[in-house]
Enzyme design. Structure first.
Site, PDB file in Angstrom:
ATOM      1  N   ASP A   1     -42.340  81.625 -34.580  1.00 24.01           N
ATOM      2  CA  ASP A   1     -41.902  80.795 -35.696  1.00 24.01           C
ATOM      3  C   ASP A   1     -43.158  80.167 -36.305  1.00 24.01           C
ATOM      4  O   ASP A   1     -43.682  79.165 -35.818  1.00 24.01           O
ATOM      5  CB  ASP A   1     -40.933  79.723 -35.189  1.00 24.01           C
ATOM      6  CG  ASP A   1     -40.511  78.766 -36.303  1.00 24.01           C
ATOM      7  OD1 ASP A   1     -41.126  78.793 -37.383  1.00 24.01           O
ATOM      8  OD2 ASP A   1     -39.565  77.986 -36.074  1.00 24.01           O
TER       9      ASP A   1
ATOM     10  N   LYS B   1     -42.423  77.132 -45.836  1.00 26.54           N
ATOM     11  CA  LYS B   1     -43.327  76.069 -46.266  1.00 26.54           C
ATOM     12  C   LYS B   1     -44.412  76.563 -47.236  1.00 26.54           C
ATOM     13  O   LYS B   1     -44.167  76.691 -48.420  1.00 26.54           O
ATOM     14  CB  LYS B   1     -43.911  75.348 -45.054  1.00 26.54           C
ATOM     15  CG  LYS B   1     -42.779  74.793 -44.147  1.00 26.54           C
ATOM     16  CD  LYS B   1     -43.175  73.627 -43.335  1.00 26.54           C
ATOM     17  CE  LYS B   1     -42.133  73.241 -42.310  1.00 26.54           C
ATOM     18  NZ  LYS B   1     -41.202  72.192 -42.690  1.00 26.54           N
TER      19      LYS B   1
ATOM     20  N   TYR C   1     -38.433  73.314 -32.515  1.00 26.44           N
ATOM     21  CA  TYR C   1     -37.349  73.254 -33.502  1.00 26.44           C
ATOM     22  C   TYR C   1     -37.535  74.442 -34.427  1.00 26.44           C
ATOM     23  O   TYR C   1     -38.635  74.682 -34.935  1.00 26.44           O
ATOM     24  CB  TYR C   1     -37.447  71.938 -34.280  1.00 26.44           C
ATOM     25  CG  TYR C   1     -36.452  71.795 -35.411  1.00 26.44           C
ATOM     26  CD1 TYR C   1     -35.109  71.537 -35.154  1.00 26.44           C
ATOM     27  CD2 TYR C   1     -36.859  71.897 -36.738  1.00 26.44           C
ATOM     28  CE1 TYR C   1     -34.199  71.388 -36.195  1.00 26.44           C
ATOM     29  CE2 TYR C   1     -35.955  71.749 -37.780  1.00 26.44           C
ATOM     30  CZ  TYR C   1     -34.629  71.490 -37.506  1.00 26.44           C
ATOM     31  OH  TYR C   1     -33.733  71.343 -38.530  1.00 26.44           O
TER      32      TYR C   1
HETATM   33  N1  HOZ Z   1     -39.564  71.068 -39.707  1.00 23.43           N
HETATM   34  C1  HOZ Z   1     -39.494  69.927 -40.542  1.00 23.43           C
HETATM   35  C2  HOZ Z   1     -39.614  68.695 -39.729  1.00 23.43           C
HETATM   36  N2  HOZ Z   1     -40.249  68.886 -38.538  1.00 23.43           N
HETATM   37  C3  HOZ Z   1     -38.281  69.995 -41.352  1.00 23.43           C
HETATM   38  C4  HOZ Z   1     -38.083  68.877 -42.272  1.00 23.43           C
HETATM   39  C5  HOZ Z   1     -36.662  68.457 -42.272  1.00 23.43           C
HETATM   40  O1  HOZ Z   1     -35.940  68.697 -41.296  1.00 23.43           O
HETATM   41  O2  HOZ Z   1     -36.294  67.859 -43.269  1.00 23.43           O
END
Ligand code: HOZ
Length: 431
Positions: free
Chosen positions: A238, A266, A143
């Site tokens: 990423d 982050k 993702y």
């Molecule tokens: N990458 C985060 C979750 N795997 C993002 C948090 C979100 O989507 O709120």
């Protein structure tokens, strides 16, 4: 969920879609309604009903120092008194950019943005501009935020909700994205040969965190590096999750592979919204106003976020940070392995540094397909049983959990004890 969280969720449902501002907060993967959080301190956070939890979500990764660390609070107070946004350049932005360039060998120039999604979206645009090609290769279960080109067979909330793709993304856009199995370099080779000179970039989470934690197979990242170079394709790491977490120089330092572009987020915001993408001078010189690839943002390099990020990175640089993270994380992993064995529950625990996931499966989890063999109902029962015992894990099987520098040996021991009880509940609740 307590009374106050329930009331807030009902109210939220009237004015916010699904009652949450990001789907992964809704506990969809594990059932039940979300907690509303009032405060956080160190390794713990407290919900709206005053119940406290040992937190392994850490705001989904940024909180490597735990909640509200003193250094970040001090930096924020100082910046608030000077102003919160100027829409103009500040010295602090330069300091943070210099810190990032020094930490990441692949980054000579970096552009600050507001989120990981913005970082990956911009890196893809830049790769297309630089190569003059349109196709993107990503990996199933990875993702990279919710930009249109990347919402294809994505992990995280998309996997949790079982949505392979999203309505609203035109086929003309998603058709330019090819998603392949993670950890399979041979199939990447075949795809690059098939598409010849069409592929602008291969984008990868060097350690996947969004299908749960999945480490790269030995040599996988090195092979991606070699193949992309041979095909004139850019390699994008990423590192939104892994940057400054697995090592100060991220996964690229840990695995010794230098991508063409890296995306960060982050931790570099110290808990405030920041993202960044960077690479060598030649590629980054395409970014406007130096070059023609347009990308912009009113709040980019926001002074508060940058102040928090600098404070967080400075604290992280103190000797012993990463060895402490490793020690605590290893102790937790070993304790969870023991607890699962004693409860007779088959699990696979994947851990890389301070990222980990407990998968409820007998299959080794090396990619998205093997992650999908997990018993998500079991994970849900485990999650809720832990929550009742004051431990907050990621509310989905397809997410990473994070150990922070604020977690103490007592937290780890308490978590292992709670996990032992929770795993027995998992078995006894079995239909
Ligand atoms: N990458 C985060 C979750 N795997 C993002 C948090 C979100 O989507 O709120």
């Amino acid at each position: 969920m307590g009374k106050r969280s329930k009331e807030l969720f009902v109210r939220a449902g009237r004015c916010i879609p699904g009652g949450v501002n990001s789907p992964v907060r809704a506990f969809h993967g594990v059932g039940g309604d979300p907690l509303f959080i009032r405060s956080g301190r160190g390794s713990r956070m407290t919900d709206a009903d005053g119940v406290s939890y040992i937190d392994y979500v850490g705001s989904w990764g940024p909180l490597i120092h735990g909640h509200a660390p003193a250094a970040v609070k001090t930096a924020l107070r100082a910046q608030i008194s000077l102003g919160t946004s100027f829409g103009a350049s500040t010295e602090s932005e330069v300091i943070l950019a210099e810190m990032i360039c020094r930490a990441f060998p692949s980054i000579e120039k970096v552009r600050l943005v507001n989120s990981g999604t913005e970082a990956t979206m911009s890196a893809i645009r830049l790769a297309r501009a630089f190569t003059g090609r349109n196709r993107i290769i990503k990996f199933d279960g990875c993702y990279h935020g919710h930009a249109d080109s990347l919402l294809v067979k994505a992990g995280s909330g998309v996997a949790t909700l079982g949505l392979p793709d999203s309505p609203g993304v035109p086929q003309e856009v998603s058709g330019l994205t090819t998603s392949l199995p993670y950890n399979d370099a041979e199939i990447v080779q075949r795809a690059l040969e098939h598409y010849r000179s069409e592929v602008a970039a291969v984008i990868v989470e060097p350690v996947a965190g969004n299908m749960g934690t999945v480490p790269p197979a030995k040599g996988f990242l090195q092979k991606l590096r070699k193949l992309t170079r041979e095909h004139g394709t850019l390699l994008i790491f990423d590192e939104v999750m892994t940057g400054f977490r697995l090592a100060y120089g991220g996964a690229q330092e840990m695995y010794g592979v230098k991508p063409d572009l890296a995306c960060l987020g982050k931790i570099i915001g110290g808990g405030l919204p920041v993202g960044a993408y960077g690479g060598n001078q030649a590629i980054m010189s395409w970014v406007a106003p130096q070059g023609k690839m347009y990308q912009a943002g009113t709040l980019s390099g926001n002074p508060l976020a940058v102040a928090a990020g600098i404070a967080a990175l400075k604290a992280l640089k103190k000797p012993g940070s990463y060895s402490r993270l490793e020690q605590m994380s290893a102790a937790l992993e070993q304790g969870l392995v023991r607890a699962a064995a004693m409860a007779g529950v088959p699990v696979q625990i994947n851990r890389v540094g301070s990222m980990f996931t407990v998968f409820f499966t007998t299959t080794r989890v090396t990619d998205y397909l093997s992650a999908l063999t997990s018993d998500t109902a079991r994970y849900g029962r485990f999650f809720h049983a832990l929550l009742e015992r004051g431990v907050y894990l990621a509310p989905s099987q397809f997410e990473a959990c994070f150990v922070s520098l604020a977690h103490s040996r007592r937290d780890i021991d308490a978590t292992i004890r709670a996990a032992g009880e929770a795993l027995r509940v998992v078995v006894s609740d079995q239909p």
